[in-house]
Motif scaffolding. Structure first.
Motif, short mmCIF file in Angstrom:
data_model
loop_
_atom_site.label_atom_id
_atom_site.label_comp_id
_atom_site.label_asym_id
_atom_site.label_seq_id
_atom_site.Cartn_x
_atom_site.Cartn_y
_atom_site.Cartn_z
N SER A 27 0.83 -1.20 0.00
CA SER A 27 0.00 0.00 0.00
C SER A 27 0.87 1.26 0.00
O SER A 27 2.03 1.24 0.44
CB SER A 27 -0.92 0.02 1.22
N THR A 28 0.28 2.33 -0.48
CA THR A 28 0.97 3.62 -0.49
C THR A 28 1.28 4.07 0.93
O THR A 28 2.30 4.71 1.17
CB THR A 28 0.11 4.68 -1.21
N GLY A 29 0.41 3.71 1.86
CA GLY A 29 0.62 4.08 3.26
C GLY A 29 1.90 3.50 3.83
O GLY A 29 2.60 4.16 4.60
N VAL A 30 2.23 2.28 3.44
CA VAL A 30 3.47 1.67 3.91
C VAL A 30 4.67 2.44 3.38
O VAL A 30 5.61 2.75 4.12
CB VAL A 30 3.56 0.18 3.51
N VAL A 31 4.64 2.79 2.10
CA VAL A 31 5.73 3.56 1.50
C VAL A 31 5.87 4.90 2.23
O VAL A 31 6.97 5.30 2.60
CB VAL A 31 5.49 3.78 -0.01
N ASN A 32 4.76 5.56 2.46
CA ASN A 32 4.78 6.85 3.15
C ASN A 32 5.32 6.71 4.57
O ASN A 32 6.13 7.54 5.01
CB ASN A 32 3.38 7.46 3.16
N ASN A 33 4.91 5.68 5.27
CA ASN A 33 5.39 5.47 6.64
C ASN A 33 6.88 5.18 6.69
O ASN A 33 7.58 5.62 7.60
CB ASN A 33 4.59 4.36 7.32
N VAL A 34 7.38 4.44 5.70
CA VAL A 34 8.82 4.18 5.65
C VAL A 34 9.58 5.48 5.37
O VAL A 34 10.57 5.78 6.03
CB VAL A 34 9.16 3.11 4.58
N ILE A 35 9.10 6.24 4.42
CA ILE A 35 9.76 7.51 4.08
C ILE A 35 9.83 8.43 5.29
O ILE A 35 10.85 9.08 5.55
CB ILE A 35 9.06 8.21 2.90
N HIS A 36 8.75 8.47 6.05
CA HIS A 36 8.70 9.34 7.23
C HIS A 36 9.33 8.73 8.48
O HIS A 36 9.38 9.36 9.53
CB HIS A 36 7.25 9.75 7.52
N GLY A 37 9.81 7.50 8.36
CA GLY A 37 10.50 6.86 9.47
C GLY A 37 9.58 6.37 10.57
O GLY A 37 10.03 6.11 11.68
N ARG A 38 8.30 6.22 10.27
CA ARG A 38 7.36 5.75 11.29
C ARG A 38 7.39 4.24 11.44
O ARG A 38 7.04 3.71 12.49
CB ARG A 38 5.95 6.22 10.95
#
Length: 89
Positions: A27-38
């Motif tokens: 999911s896009t959410g996983v990519v976003n969370n990785v980018i933001h370091g969450r």
């Protein structure tokens, strides 16, 4: 590196978070969370680092740093763990 810098660099090479998510089947959410370091997801982080031609440690220095484990300690069996003859049938 800050998330905004990673997003900017991805945009400069023509990659969106949605494209990365499709390529990896996540999911896009996983990519976003990785980018933001969450969250940490080594395959996702590695893919992004490869796209940007950078080391994963340069993008997320506090999350993907190799931390060697100490020497493993062999567990010594205690006398209560031993089964003496005749106890098992």
């Amino acid at each position: 590196m800050e998330a905004i810098d990673i997003i900017y660099r991805l945009q400069r090479i023509g990659k969106s978070q949605a494209q990365i998510a499709r390529e990896l089947g996540i999911s896009t959410g996983v990519v976003n969370n990785v980018i933001h370091g969450r969250v940490t997801a080594h395959p996702v982080a590695t893919h992004i680092a490869t796209l940007l031609d950078l080391q994963i440690e340069a993008l997320w220095p506090n999350q993907y740093t190799f931390k060697p484990r100490g020497p493993s300690k062999k567990r010594r069996s205690s006398s209560s763990d031993d089964i003496s003859e005749g106890e098992c049938e």
